[in-house]
Design an enzyme around this catalytic site. Structure first.
Site, PDB file in Angstrom:
ATOM      1  N   GLU A 147       8.239  12.788  -2.209  1.00 23.80           N
ATOM      2  CA  GLU A 147       8.765  11.954  -2.609  1.00 23.80           C
ATOM      3  C   GLU A 147       9.383  12.021  -4.082  1.00 23.80           C
ATOM      4  O   GLU A 147      10.025  11.274  -3.910  1.00 23.80           O
ATOM      5  CB  GLU A 147       7.432  10.757  -2.692  1.00 23.80           C
ATOM      6  N   ASP A 200      11.575   3.497  -1.428  1.00 24.68           N
ATOM      7  CA  ASP A 200      10.011   4.122  -0.865  1.00 24.68           C
ATOM      8  C   ASP A 200       8.785   3.323  -2.303  1.00 24.68           C
ATOM      9  O   ASP A 200       9.564   2.152  -2.091  1.00 24.68           O
ATOM     10  CB  ASP A 200       9.781   5.172  -1.279  1.00 24.68           C
TER      11      ASP A 200
HETATM   12  C1  5RP Z   1       2.786   8.057   0.054  1.00 23.53           C
HETATM   13  C2  5RP Z   1       3.406   6.622  -0.449  1.00 23.53           C
HETATM   14  C3  5RP Z   1       4.132   5.299  -1.200  1.00 23.53           C
HETATM   15  O1  5RP Z   1       4.392   4.688  -0.830  1.00 23.53           O
HETATM   16  C4  5RP Z   1       2.443   4.376  -0.991  1.00 23.53           C
HETATM   17  O2  5RP Z   1       1.567   4.869  -0.275  1.00 23.53           O
HETATM   18  C5  5RP Z   1       2.663   3.350  -0.705  1.00 23.53           C
HETATM   19  O3  5RP Z   1       2.210   3.054   0.418  1.00 23.53           O
HETATM   20  P1  5RP Z   1       1.863   1.394   1.670  1.00 23.53           P
HETATM   21  O4  5RP Z   1       3.044   1.241   1.808  1.00 23.53           O
HETATM   22  O5  5RP Z   1       1.696   1.672   2.692  1.00 23.53           O
HETATM   23  O6  5RP Z   1       0.562   0.651   0.818  1.00 23.53           O
HETATM   24  O7  5RP Z   1       3.199   7.116  -1.870  1.00 23.53           O
HETATM   25  O8  5RP Z   1       2.566   9.074  -0.910  1.00 23.53           O
END
Ligand code: 5RP
Length: 240
Positions: A105, A83
């Site tokens: 998540e 993630d």
């Molecule tokens: C979504 C999240 C994402 O992992 C976080 O916002 C990072 O996003 P990106 O990879 O687009 O910068 O927590 O809820």
């Protein structure tokens, strides 16, 4: 090199950790989406994995790529989740939820033996808080929960600047679970553990975007290539 290349390099490094037969949690956001695309290519080449997505967006993307999906009810324990993050510090404490998916998540991450974070170097900070902390709250008593969090901020000497997240059309943003998000503009969070503990005592708070002691590793792409950060807690069997 641009931020997208950094994200791609981090995602490629994470992909090397995925093996045949694994159950994999799929994160949400632009970095996780790059990982899902790469995973889809490996699946087309015969990689055998079952994946649990953390959002409707990741579910649709993965399904379109022919990735085999399951729910956490079908696969309650996963090998690894990959993630993104909005901020991460040297202790691998995270702020997540910029995409509004942090509740799912966190549920998927906690069901996984390992949470691997992939990010570009702009996400690494000395102290959490410049990114507004997303707090998922129930719609019932929204105003009351808002006020309780404001009082908590004052007690903890944190900046009282809370905003109910809105869509570009000006509607209140709703998560996949039908809840609301309060974005808390603290600038700095001197004691993330204390804040997380206090927030969890407010009944209207469903989950904050603070991920503390959950991520095992962060793979960060940057101008000098990929840097791997390990969590300070002990883990007996490493995957690479
Ligand atoms: C979504 C999240 C994402 O992992 C976080 O916002 C990072 O996003 P990106 O990879 O687009 O910068 O927590 O809820």
């Amino acid at each position: 090199m641009a931020s997208d290349d950094y994200k791609l390099n981090a995602a490629k490094a994470a992909l090397e950790l995925i093996e045949d037969g694994m159950k994999v949690g799929l994160g949400t956001g632009s970095t996780a989406a790059i990982f899902i695309d790469l995973l889809g290519e490996r699946v087309k080449d015969g990689l055998d994995v079952v994946c649990v997505p953390t959002s409707r967006a990741s579910e649709i993307q993965a399904a379109n790529l022919g990735i085999q999906l399951a729910t956490l009810d079908e696969e309650p324990f996963l090998d690894v989740t990959v993630d993104g993050a909005d901020e991460l510090d040297q202790e691998l404490r995270l702020i997540k939820g910029g995409g509004g998916a942090h509740l799912r998540e966190k549920i998927v991450a906690m069901a996984s033996e390992r949470l691997i974070i992939i990010a570009d170097e702009s996400k690494v900070v000395d102290q959490l808080g410049a990114f507004p902390l997303p707090v998922e709250v129930d719609g019932f008593g929204l105003r009351s929960t808002f006020e309780m969090i404001s009082v908590l901020c004052a007690e903890l000497d944190l900046k009282q600047d809370l905003q109910v997240r809105e869509t570009p059309e000006g509607e209140f943003f709703k998560t996949d679970g039908g809840h609301y998000i309060l974005d808390c503009h603290f600038d700095v969070i001197p004691d993330p553990e204390e804040l997380a503990d206090c927030l969890s005592l407010i009944p209207g708070v469903i989950e904050s975007g603070l991920f503390l002691g959950i991520a095992e590793r962060a793979i960060v792409g940057g101008a000098d290539g990929v840097t791997v950060y390990e969590a300070p807690f002990e883990d007996e069997d490493e995957i690479v």
